[in-house]
Write an enzyme that holds these catalytic residues in place. Sequence first.
Site, PDB file in Angstrom:
ATOM      1  N   ASN A  88      41.526  35.539  49.299  1.00  0.00           N
ATOM      2  CA  ASN A  88      41.177  36.035  47.961  1.00  0.00           C
ATOM      3  C   ASN A  88      41.812  37.390  47.650  1.00  0.00           C
ATOM      4  OD1 ASN A  88      39.251  36.497  45.529  1.00  0.00           O
ATOM      5  ND2 ASN A  88      38.801  38.195  46.913  1.00  0.00           N
ATOM      6  N   SER A 141      46.528  32.190  40.591  1.00  0.00           N
ATOM      7  CA  SER A 141      46.251  32.725  39.249  1.00  0.00           C
ATOM      8  C   SER A 141      46.926  31.813  38.228  1.00  0.00           C
ATOM      9  CB  SER A 141      46.855  34.132  39.140  1.00  0.00           C
ATOM     10  OG  SER A 141      46.948  34.524  37.788  1.00  0.00           O
ATOM     11  N   TYR A 154      53.642  40.016  40.647  1.00  0.00           N
ATOM     12  CA  TYR A 154      52.336  39.362  40.745  1.00  0.00           C
ATOM     13  C   TYR A 154      52.493  37.866  40.461  1.00  0.00           C
ATOM     14  CZ  TYR A 154      47.430  38.259  39.734  1.00  0.00           C
ATOM     15  OH  TYR A 154      46.170  37.687  39.726  1.00  0.00           O
ATOM     16  N   ALA A 155      53.149  37.538  39.339  1.00  0.00           N
ATOM     17  CA  ALA A 155      53.298  36.124  38.965  1.00  0.00           C
ATOM     18  C   ALA A 155      54.096  35.368  40.022  1.00  0.00           C
ATOM     19  CB  ALA A 155      53.988  36.026  37.597  1.00  0.00           C
ATOM     20  N   ALA A 156      55.163  35.998  40.536  1.00  0.00           N
ATOM     21  CA  ALA A 156      55.996  35.323  41.548  1.00  0.00           C
ATOM     22  C   ALA A 156      55.205  35.119  42.840  1.00  0.00           C
ATOM     23  CB  ALA A 156      57.261  36.138  41.818  1.00  0.00           C
ATOM     24  N   SER A 157      54.409  36.119  43.225  1.00  0.00           N
ATOM     25  CA  SER A 157      53.638  35.979  44.468  1.00  0.00           C
ATOM     26  C   SER A 157      52.591  34.875  44.326  1.00  0.00           C
ATOM     27  CB  SER A 157      52.966  37.302  44.843  1.00  0.00           C
ATOM     28  OG  SER A 157      51.988  37.670  43.887  1.00  0.00           O
ATOM     29  N   LYS A 158      51.981  34.783  43.141  1.00  0.00           N
ATOM     30  CA  LYS A 158      50.949  33.764  42.928  1.00  0.00           C
ATOM     31  C   LYS A 158      51.568  32.365  42.849  1.00  0.00           C
ATOM     32  CE  LYS A 158      47.294  36.414  42.879  1.00  0.00           C
ATOM     33  NZ  LYS A 158      46.249  36.272  43.894  1.00  0.00           N
ATOM     34  N   ILE A 187      38.478  36.481  34.594  1.00  0.00           N
ATOM     35  CA  ILE A 187      37.166  36.463  35.241  1.00  0.00           C
ATOM     36  C   ILE A 187      36.567  37.871  35.159  1.00  0.00           C
ATOM     37  CG2 ILE A 187      35.919  35.959  37.386  1.00  0.00           C
ATOM     38  CD1 ILE A 187      37.380  33.482  36.199  1.00  0.00           C
TER      39      ILE A 187
HETATM   40  P1  NAD Z   1      39.627  43.120  42.813  1.00  0.00           P
HETATM   41  O1  NAD Z   1      40.724  44.121  42.744  1.00  0.00           O
HETATM   42  O2  NAD Z   1      38.315  43.446  42.183  1.00  0.00           O
HETATM   43  O3  NAD Z   1      39.360  42.741  44.345  1.00  0.00           O
HETATM   44  C1  NAD Z   1      40.415  42.530  45.242  1.00  0.00           C
HETATM   45  C2  NAD Z   1      39.980  42.999  46.615  1.00  0.00           C
HETATM   46  O4  NAD Z   1      41.089  42.827  47.515  1.00  0.00           O
HETATM   47  C3  NAD Z   1      39.603  44.498  46.631  1.00  0.00           C
HETATM   48  O5  NAD Z   1      38.355  44.686  47.256  1.00  0.00           O
HETATM   49  C4  NAD Z   1      40.741  45.117  47.419  1.00  0.00           C
HETATM   50  O6  NAD Z   1      40.382  46.280  48.153  1.00  0.00           O
HETATM   51  C5  NAD Z   1      41.170  43.978  48.333  1.00  0.00           C
HETATM   52  N1  NAD Z   1      42.525  44.171  48.837  1.00  0.00           N
HETATM   53  C6  NAD Z   1      43.600  44.583  48.127  1.00  0.00           C
HETATM   54  N2  NAD Z   1      44.662  44.703  48.922  1.00  0.00           N
HETATM   55  C7  NAD Z   1      44.264  44.359  50.168  1.00  0.00           C
HETATM   56  C8  NAD Z   1      44.926  44.285  51.426  1.00  0.00           C
HETATM   57  N3  NAD Z   1      46.222  44.603  51.555  1.00  0.00           N
HETATM   58  N4  NAD Z   1      44.226  43.890  52.515  1.00  0.00           N
HETATM   59  C9  NAD Z   1      42.899  43.584  52.393  1.00  0.00           C
HETATM   60  N5  NAD Z   1      42.232  43.635  51.231  1.00  0.00           N
HETATM   61  C10 NAD Z   1      42.906  44.013  50.130  1.00  0.00           C
HETATM   62  O7  NAD Z   1      40.225  41.765  42.243  1.00  0.00           O
HETATM   63  P2  NAD Z   1      39.520  40.419  41.698  1.00  0.00           P
HETATM   64  O8  NAD Z   1      39.685  40.418  40.231  1.00  0.00           O
HETATM   65  O9  NAD Z   1      38.199  40.205  42.307  1.00  0.00           O
HETATM   66  O10 NAD Z   1      40.577  39.351  42.232  1.00  0.00           O
HETATM   67  C11 NAD Z   1      40.397  38.564  43.403  1.00  0.00           C
HETATM   68  C12 NAD Z   1      41.550  37.571  43.463  1.00  0.00           C
HETATM   69  O11 NAD Z   1      41.532  36.763  42.290  1.00  0.00           O
HETATM   70  C13 NAD Z   1      42.922  38.237  43.494  1.00  0.00           C
HETATM   71  O12 NAD Z   1      43.774  37.521  44.336  1.00  0.00           O
HETATM   72  C14 NAD Z   1      43.385  38.148  42.058  1.00  0.00           C
HETATM   73  O13 NAD Z   1      44.787  38.157  41.946  1.00  0.00           O
HETATM   74  C15 NAD Z   1      42.794  36.806  41.664  1.00  0.00           C
HETATM   75  N6  NAD Z   1      42.633  36.646  40.212  1.00  0.00           N
HETATM   76  C16 NAD Z   1      41.722  37.402  39.511  1.00  0.00           C
HETATM   77  C17 NAD Z   1      41.582  37.210  38.144  1.00  0.00           C
HETATM   78  C18 NAD Z   1      40.569  37.984  37.311  1.00  0.00           C
HETATM   79  O14 NAD Z   1      40.519  37.773  36.101  1.00  0.00           O
HETATM   80  N7  NAD Z   1      39.760  38.850  37.895  1.00  0.00           N
HETATM   81  C19 NAD Z   1      42.385  36.270  37.481  1.00  0.00           C
HETATM   82  C20 NAD Z   1      43.310  35.523  38.209  1.00  0.00           C
HETATM   83  C21 NAD Z   1      43.415  35.718  39.596  1.00  0.00           C
END
Ligand code: NAD
Length: 264
Positions: A88, A141, A154-158, A187
């Site tokens: 995640n 994503s 970001y888009a490329a990694s996802k 979200i």
């Molecule tokens: P967030 O930033 O609130 O939480 C991400 C967590 O990952 C944080 O606690 C952060 O400290 C941790 N993290 C970051 N880099 C790290 C690393 N190198 N090693 C270990 N932990 C690390 O983000 P979120 O919105 O809860 O997103 C969670 C996932 O869902 C992500 O992958 C994000 O790309 C994806 N996502 C979120 C949304 C959204 O609308 N929130 C939409 C699409 C995708």
Amino acid sequence: MLLEGKVVLISGAARGIGRASALVLAREGADVGVADILPEVEETARAVAALGRRAAWAVFDISNPAEVARGVGQIREQLGDIDVLVNNAGIVANIARLEKMTHEAWQREISVNLSGAFNMIKEVIGPMVRNKWGRIINISSGAATGGLHKQIGYAASKAGLLGLTKTVTLEHARDGITCNAILPGLIGTELVQMMPEEIRERAVASIPARRIGRTEEVGDLIAFLASDRAAYINGAEIRIDGGMGLNVGSLGSRREMKESTGDL
Ligand code: NAD
């Protein structure tokens, strides 16, 4: 309960979708290991334990293979083999058009969002194969399939996560392991709640469901994919976005959006 007796490891669980999902999975009966680069992840472990489940935490950077080996080892020592891995943790390192996007931001996004998942999977796959049971869930994503303005890395990694997901399925479906990708839309994490109201309202207007998703709704989908009931769902890309990934740019959708917001 969907996950009684299962051991889950979820990365990025200090806050947001990861933290909420850890609690949903614990309520479904799982013992939960939580990992994050932030020490606040300890608090998530305490919340899991308060629900009566075994909990463990580790602080490490998922992009560093040596740290991942140490951190996952720490969790495994306390909880046993990992049955369910939820990749995640993810970052947006910078918001800029291609010309202004730095190499550093590009590389950091690829190494956390994509290589991080690879590093984690390599640490847990061996026991899953031996136990002939495993679940790997990668949080991708909507940007993976639609691209994202000013977020090229970001888009490329996802998008890379989708190739990773499907290849794990091809290589390990015969071992009782499933690997699926979840593609969230917008979200309502703490960070999204902090968006300026006007921008949030515009975003909501482009979502057919006319609301932002809840973090627990992603947790519910993770719980189902992690369960025995989802044994035949493998290599899938599953959107959870209130219809956001659909053809909202068509003339009819745009007209309907304009009517509901008055100004778009
Ligand atoms: P967030 O930033 O609130 O939480 C991400 C967590 O990952 C944080 O606690 C952060 O400290 C941790 N993290 C970051 N880099 C790290 C690393 N190198 N090693 C270990 N932990 C690390 O983000 P979120 O919105 O809860 O997103 C969670 C996932 O869902 C992500 O992958 C994000 O790309 C994806 N996502 C979120 C949304 C959204 O609308 N929130 C939409 C699409 C995708």
